[in-house]
Design an enzyme around this catalytic site. Structure first.
Site, PDB file in Angstrom:
ATOM      1  CB  SER A 177     -12.012 -28.262  21.836  1.00 15.30           C
ATOM      2  OG  SER A 177     -12.918 -29.300  21.599  1.00 15.30           O
ATOM      3  CG  HIS A 229     -10.571 -33.151  21.796  1.00 18.93           C
ATOM      4  ND1 HIS A 229     -10.742 -33.492  23.115  1.00 18.93           N
ATOM      5  CD2 HIS A 229     -11.490 -32.206  21.523  1.00 18.93           C
ATOM      6  CE1 HIS A 229     -11.736 -32.768  23.631  1.00 18.93           C
ATOM      7  NE2 HIS A 229     -12.212 -31.997  22.680  1.00 18.93           N
TER       8      HIS A 229
END
Length: 321
Positions: A177, A229
């Site tokens: 991610s 992230h």
């Protein structure tokens, strides 16, 4: 963490996605997407290999319960108390290349900054990331081609791993991610730098900002590596200004007009300014980050409040682990 509870010891790079794109048609070539499907296949294949190496029936000591889905043989999952995401043990993830600060810095295993992007903590983790990759990545690859999107994905994942290593030094971290947030960041910078060719500009900007805010907010929950992230997002955001430029509005059509009526430049001045600033920030960011990392610096010592970016303690949970 050498072995232990995945729920307590692994930072999962989670991701949610609801995005809509607001492109207008241009004379750009529409590419066929094949790299993103290959990335999906590669991630799934790595997960299967990881589960094969994990071999729960042979290696599980039974302290946390029995293996889940034993009919899968050596591909069966760790007990849910150990890994509620239906996946391998943390020790197996570490063996396969999960990001672990001590091994990167003192074990000279810098390759973990890359390999961790291809590992996932469980089936749920893998499905969430791969669905997001399909929804985001295929459309971007159709618009910009496999070279630019592949570069975005890999460098964003690398950038996310660097920031994660600087701030999370006790746990292992896995997941794609960081790279996915890089694609999301690139969508935002692409919208800003190619502003003149978009219809529904405000709607597109508002939608992207909301999506980004929601996904970053999810990262403040325990056991989610929000630093990956953020690092991936910032890397992708800056790269978008560099490699996702489009010609300014009217440039394609003006090529068929008389010379005096043509748009003078393929790109506008502000696009070039953003490109130069982004290149400078990328060089400085990667250089400073890597130097700090391999010198064994702890980012939390330079930023006393930054740990709240990854986990905010509440009455429902703590952030100690």
């Amino acid at each position: 963490m050498a072995s232990g509870d995945l729920e307590r010891g692994t930072k999962n790079r989670g991701y949610n996605n609801n995005n809509r794109f607001y492109y207008v048609e241009t004379a750009d070539k529409q590419w066929t997407s094949w790299l993103i499907p290959m990335f999906v296949v590669a991630n799934v294949a790595v997960f299967i290999v990881t589960m094969y190496v994990n071999n729960c029936p042979k290696n599980n000591l039974g302290f946390e319960g029995s293996c889940v889905a034993r009919f899968l043989g050596r591909l069966s999952f760790q007990p849910l108390k150990e890994n509620p995401l239906f996946g391998p043990s943390s020790s197996t993830l570490e063996k396969m290349g999960a990001l672990k600060w001590n091994k990167v810095v003192h074990g000279h295993q810098g390759w973990r900054l890359i390999t961790c992007v291809w590992l996932h903590a469980g089936v749920i983790h893998l499905l969430a990331n791969m669905l997001s990759l399909v929804f985001i990545g295929i459309r971007l690859e159709q618009q910009f081609g496999f070279v630019r999107v592949g570069t975005l994905y890999l460098l964003s994942g690398f950038g996310g791993s660097i920031l994660s290593s600087l701030f999370i030094q006790q746990n292992i971290s896995v997941g794609a991610s960081g790279a996915l947030f890089g694609l999301l960041g690139a969508m935002l910078s692409e919208l800003l730098t190619n502003w003149t060719i978009y219809s529904n500009k405000i709607a597109a900007l508002f939608t992207l900002v909301i999506i980004i805010a929601i996904n970053l907010a999810v990262g403040i929950l325990p056991h989610v590596d929000n630093f990956a992230h953020i690092g991936g997002f910032l890397t992708g955001f800056l790269l978008g200004f560099v490699i996702l430029l489009r010609p300014q509005f009217g440039w394609y059509e003006s090529r068929n007009l008389p010379a005096e009526a043509r748009v003078k430049s393929r790109h506008t001045a502000y696009q070039y300014v953003l490109l130069l600033v982004a290149v400078a920030l990328l060089i400085v960011g990667f250089t400073v980050g890597l130097v700090m990392l391999f010198r064994g610096e702890n980012g939390n010592k330079h930023c006393s409040w930054c740990h709240y970016l990854s986990c905010v303690p509440t009455s429902k949970w703590k952030c100690d682990n």
